[in-house]
Every structure is written in C-alpha cells, then in structure tokens.
Design a protein around this motif. Structure first.
Motif, PDB file in Angstrom:
ATOM      1  N   ILE A   1     -14.332 -40.302 -22.725  1.00 56.14           N
ATOM      2  CA  ILE A   1     -14.074 -39.234 -21.770  1.00 56.14           C
ATOM      3  C   ILE A   1     -12.638 -38.769 -21.948  1.00 56.14           C
ATOM      4  N   LEU A   2     -12.449 -37.471 -22.186  1.00 53.52           N
ATOM      5  CA  LEU A   2     -11.117 -36.886 -22.301  1.00 53.52           C
ATOM      6  C   LEU A   2     -10.906 -35.955 -21.121  1.00 53.52           C
TER       7      LEU A   2
ATOM      8  N   PRO B   1      -4.179 -27.334 -16.307  1.00 53.54           N
ATOM      9  CA  PRO B   1      -5.311 -26.467 -15.936  1.00 53.54           C
ATOM     10  C   PRO B   1      -5.670 -25.516 -17.068  1.00 53.54           C
ATOM     11  N   VAL B   2      -6.942 -25.126 -17.096  1.00 59.33           N
ATOM     12  CA  VAL B   2      -7.428 -24.184 -18.103  1.00 59.33           C
ATOM     13  C   VAL B   2      -8.002 -22.950 -17.407  1.00 59.33           C
ATOM     14  N   ASP B   3      -8.134 -21.892 -18.158  1.00 56.01           N
ATOM     15  CA  ASP B   3      -8.707 -20.641 -17.671  1.00 56.01           C
ATOM     16  C   ASP B   3     -10.222 -20.801 -17.602  1.00 56.01           C
TER      17      ASP B   3
ATOM     18  N   PHE C   1     -12.293 -30.615 -17.602  1.00 59.10           N
ATOM     19  CA  PHE C   1     -11.241 -29.629 -17.400  1.00 59.10           C
ATOM     20  C   PHE C   1     -11.135 -29.333 -15.917  1.00 59.10           C
ATOM     21  N   ARG C   2      -9.937 -28.871 -15.484  1.00 59.50           N
ATOM     22  CA  ARG C   2      -9.768 -28.483 -14.083  1.00 59.50           C
ATOM     23  C   ARG C   2      -9.219 -27.072 -13.996  1.00 59.50           C
ATOM     24  N   ALA C   3      -9.537 -26.424 -12.885  1.00 63.23           N
ATOM     25  CA  ALA C   3      -9.046 -25.074 -12.638  1.00 63.23           C
ATOM     26  C   ALA C   3      -7.585 -25.126 -12.192  1.00 63.23           C
TER      27      ALA C   3
ATOM     28  N   ALA D   1      -6.964 -26.569  -8.877  1.00 59.55           N
ATOM     29  CA  ALA D   1      -7.493 -27.942  -8.801  1.00 59.55           C
ATOM     30  C   ALA D   1      -8.608 -28.078  -7.763  1.00 59.55           C
ATOM     31  N   ASP D   2      -9.342 -26.990  -7.521  1.00 61.02           N
ATOM     32  CA  ASP D   2     -10.460 -27.058  -6.591  1.00 61.02           C
ATOM     33  C   ASP D   2     -11.806 -27.079  -7.308  1.00 61.02           C
ATOM     34  N   ARG D   3     -11.786 -26.964  -8.641  1.00 60.46           N
ATOM     35  CA  ARG D   3     -13.016 -27.000  -9.430  1.00 60.46           C
ATOM     36  C   ARG D   3     -12.782 -27.792 -10.704  1.00 60.46           C
TER      37      ARG D   3
END
Length: 65
Positions: free
Chosen positions: A10-11, A16-18, A46-48, A51-53
C-alpha cells in the motif's frame, strides 16, 4: 473497514492530488514520480486538497471512499 490480504503493498500519497484526474491520470503520476509500474497489484491511496476525500486505485478494484 477494508482489510488487505497479506503481502499487499500500500502506497499513500503524502501530498494532495488533483481529483479531477481519473484513475489513469493518477497512475501516470505514480509512474513519473516513483518510477514504478502502478499496475502490479499495489494499492495506491490519494487524498484531496481539503483532506475530506480519498481515492484508492488498484488493478481490478477502483473506487472512491
């Protein structure tokens, strides 16, 4: 709760990413940033920006959490 089987790699992205990028776009980011094949069974998380998704990407399983 998701429980991965033993031996699953798991990476988790630390920045955050788009989220407008699809799974293919995120996989290409992994290829360029880590110089690894994202289609080897590794779970990519990945996180938005807010950090809510979170978004997970794994061959055979794709989904938003």
């Amino acid at each position: 709760m998701l429980m991965p089987s033993q031996g699953v790699r798991i990476l988790v992205a630390t920045r955050p990413v788009d989220f407008r990028k699809g799974h293919d776009g995120l996989a290409s980011m992994v290829q360029s940033a880590l110089a690894q094949d994202p289609f080897t069974g590794t779970v990519l998380v990945f996180r938005a920006k807010r950090a809510d998704r979170m978004k997970m990407n794994r061959p055979g399983f794709t989904g938003d959490l």
